[in-house]
Write a protein that holds these residues in place. Structure first.
Motif, PDB file in Angstrom:
ATOM      1  N   LEU A   1      -0.454 -14.659  -2.859  1.00 15.35           N
ATOM      2  CA  LEU A   1       0.518 -14.127  -3.805  1.00 15.35           C
ATOM      3  C   LEU A   1       0.740 -12.658  -3.458  1.00 15.35           C
ATOM      4  O   LEU A   1      -0.189 -11.845  -3.545  1.00 15.35           O
ATOM      5  N   ILE A   2       1.953 -12.339  -3.028  1.00 15.61           N
ATOM      6  CA  ILE A   2       2.299 -10.953  -2.712  1.00 15.61           C
ATOM      7  C   ILE A   2       2.864 -10.301  -3.966  1.00 15.61           C
ATOM      8  O   ILE A   2       3.833 -10.807  -4.551  1.00 15.61           O
TER       9      ILE A   2
ATOM     10  N   LEU B   1       5.721 -14.706  -4.508  1.00 23.96           N
ATOM     11  CA  LEU B   1       6.135 -13.297  -4.483  1.00 23.96           C
ATOM     12  C   LEU B   1       6.409 -12.857  -5.914  1.00 23.96           C
ATOM     13  O   LEU B   1       7.301 -13.397  -6.585  1.00 23.96           O
ATOM     14  N   LEU B   2       5.644 -11.893  -6.382  1.00 25.02           N
ATOM     15  CA  LEU B   2       5.814 -11.344  -7.726  1.00 25.02           C
ATOM     16  C   LEU B   2       6.423  -9.953  -7.631  1.00 25.02           C
ATOM     17  O   LEU B   2       5.809  -9.038  -7.073  1.00 25.02           O
TER      18      LEU B   2
ATOM     19  N   LEU C   1      -2.283  -3.550   0.109  1.00 28.51           N
ATOM     20  CA  LEU C   1      -1.615  -3.169   1.351  1.00 28.51           C
ATOM     21  C   LEU C   1      -0.776  -1.934   1.063  1.00 28.51           C
ATOM     22  O   LEU C   1       0.035  -1.929   0.142  1.00 28.51           O
ATOM     23  N   VAL C   2      -0.972  -0.895   1.842  1.00 27.70           N
ATOM     24  CA  VAL C   2      -0.248   0.356   1.645  1.00 27.70           C
ATOM     25  C   VAL C   2       0.913   0.438   2.634  1.00 27.70           C
ATOM     26  O   VAL C   2       0.722   0.226   3.833  1.00 27.70           O
ATOM     27  N   VAL C   3       2.097   0.729   2.121  1.00 32.64           N
ATOM     28  CA  VAL C   3       3.283   0.891   2.954  1.00 32.64           C
ATOM     29  C   VAL C   3       3.695   2.360   2.941  1.00 32.64           C
ATOM     30  O   VAL C   3       3.786   2.979   1.877  1.00 32.64           O
TER      31      VAL C   3
ATOM     32  N   GLY D   1      -1.700  -6.832  -3.424  1.00 31.08           N
ATOM     33  CA  GLY D   1      -0.798  -5.847  -4.009  1.00 31.08           C
ATOM     34  C   GLY D   1      -0.214  -4.963  -2.913  1.00 31.08           C
ATOM     35  O   GLY D   1      -0.942  -4.463  -2.057  1.00 31.08           O
ATOM     36  N   VAL D   2       1.100  -4.802  -2.918  1.00 26.55           N
ATOM     37  CA  VAL D   2       1.773  -3.950  -1.929  1.00 26.55           C
ATOM     38  C   VAL D   2       2.172  -2.660  -2.625  1.00 26.55           C
ATOM     39  O   VAL D   2       2.989  -2.670  -3.551  1.00 26.55           O
ATOM     40  N   ALA D   3       1.572  -1.553  -2.191  1.00 26.43           N
ATOM     41  CA  ALA D   3       1.728  -0.281  -2.893  1.00 26.43           C
ATOM     42  C   ALA D   3       2.253   0.804  -1.962  1.00 26.43           C
ATOM     43  O   ALA D   3       2.162   0.695  -0.735  1.00 26.43           O
ATOM     44  N   SER D   4       2.791   1.839  -2.581  1.00 24.36           N
ATOM     45  CA  SER D   4       3.199   3.030  -1.831  1.00 24.36           C
ATOM     46  C   SER D   4       3.020   4.235  -2.737  1.00 24.36           C
ATOM     47  O   SER D   4       3.009   4.107  -3.966  1.00 24.36           O
ATOM     48  N   GLY D   5       2.888   5.390  -2.148  1.00 23.98           N
ATOM     49  CA  GLY D   5       2.729   6.592  -2.947  1.00 23.98           C
ATOM     50  C   GLY D   5       4.036   7.046  -3.568  1.00 23.98           C
ATOM     51  O   GLY D   5       4.057   7.622  -4.643  1.00 23.98           O
TER      52      GLY D   5
END
Length: 370
Positions: free
Chosen positions: A209-210, A131-132, A234-236, A101-105
């Protein structure tokens, strides 16, 4: 004449820099044959995106070279991605080895752009990648891939992902009726859509799977964490304090849910002057590294600020495709390899835990009945 035991003893001196274990105990040596001084085997890396694949291969050749009695040596190098999550506990997506999971605040940090280019970077190493686009309110991946007319079919009650540049892609943006309408849905409906995209989709066999999550700590990130076992988050973020301070809240949510944090990537990290090659820190310096140190998590990469990245996303031409030799593409490639390495580390830990639980069950005394 040298024997198999001597060969394995030499190979066991080669340590995987990420896993901190020797390649023999990790089962990375396959199909070993030794006949009359002729040695042959396969070195199976934990991922085609291993950042140390060349180093490991060189170490193996050096170790074998010390066995002077060998006449010939033939090594085949392959890769098999490790399973970074418990597939036994996930019957709906048992063919997907790692879910990231690609996350951000907060919004505006370029999370979708990072998700897309990291997925492409992993795919270009030879991995099978999906890629979802899980941002139901504002799906942007179809635009970034130039797939405005893309669509998903249904076969055997399963959604069939669209395909682009070797990626399997699922997005709410493929539904034509949403093209010019705002998505207005309450939380339970949003969660239901995400669950369908996860478990009712034919993802087939994927190494990674991203999942491009919407910003913040709302229903969708929560649903992902609670619906299926995932490898990690994963935090961006961007360098400035405003972004990094909010990113901390997302990290806190996933920690409460006992979801591993793979690490942090800093987007728009700096601008490299095309005339003098000097770095300019337009949005400040070190925000992601501060988060990394504060939460003791890996700092996985920094993506420079580049107009080509942004414009490429707008016209459906990602920089990993249009300028694969650029510094920006190199930055995505480095981050992708570091992410793959962290997935392998988490997979090794999971494997240890499962083996430990299995041995504990075997050694546990049976309850007596009187």
């Amino acid at each position: 004449m040298v024997g198999i035991d001597q060969v394995l003893e030499k190979l066991s001196t080669v340590i995987d820099p990420d896993l901190k274990k020797d390649i023999v105990s990790m089962g990375m040596i396959k199909d070993l044959e030794l006949n009359d001084g002729n040695l042959k085997f396969t070195l199976e890396l934990t991922t085609p995106a291993c950042p140390f694949n060349v180093e490991i291969e060189d170490d193996v050749r050096k170790a074998i070279g010390e066995l002077t009695e060998l006449k010939n040596f033939d090594m085949n190098v392959t890769a098999k991605v490790m399973e970074g999550r418990s597939l036994d506990a996930d019957t709906g997506m048992a063919s997907v080895k790692n879910i990231i999971g690609v996350a951000s605040g907060k919004g505006g940090v370029g999370k979708s752009t990072v998700s897309l280019n990291l997925a492409l970077a992993l795919q270009q190493t030879g991995a099978k990648v999906g890629l979802l686009d899980a941002d139901i309110y504002g799906p942007s991946i179809p635009l970034m891939l130039g797939m405005k007319d893309g669509f998903m079919e249904v076969e055997d009650n399963k959604l069939q992902p669209a395909e682009s540049n070797g990626l399997k892609v699922v997005s709410f943006g493929f539904f034509a009726e949403q093209a010019h309408q705002a998505a207005i849905y309450r939380g339970p409906i949003i969660s239901g859509i995400l669950k369908q995209f996860l478990v009712d989709t034919n993802w087939s066999d994927l190494d990674y799977l991203i999942v491009d999550l919407p910003p913040g700590t709302g229903d969708i990130p929560l649903t992902l964490a609670q619906t299926i076992p995932i490898t990690g988050i994963l935090v961006v973020t961007t360098p400035q304090d405003v972004a990094s301070n909010v990113a901390v809240k997302a990290i806190g949510m996933f920690e409460k849910l006992n979801v591993p944090i793979i690490g942090v990537v800093e987007n728009m990290s700096h601008f490299i002057c095309p005339n003098c090659d000097e770095r300019h820190y337009i949005f400040g310096d070190g925000g992601a590294k501060k988060i990394s140190e504060q939460f003791n998590m890996p700092f996985l990469g920094e993506i420079p600020l580049n107009s080509g990245i942004m414009s490429g996303s707008d016209v459906g031409k990602p920089i990993m495709i249009t300028k694969p030799d650029s510094p920006s593409a190199d930055a995505f490639r480095i981050a992708a390899k570091n992410i793959a390495a962290q997935c392998s580390i988490l997979a090794a830990k999971l494997q240890e835990e499962m083996e430990s639980e299995g041995s504990n069950e075997e050694s546990a005394p049976e309850a007596s009945t009187n």
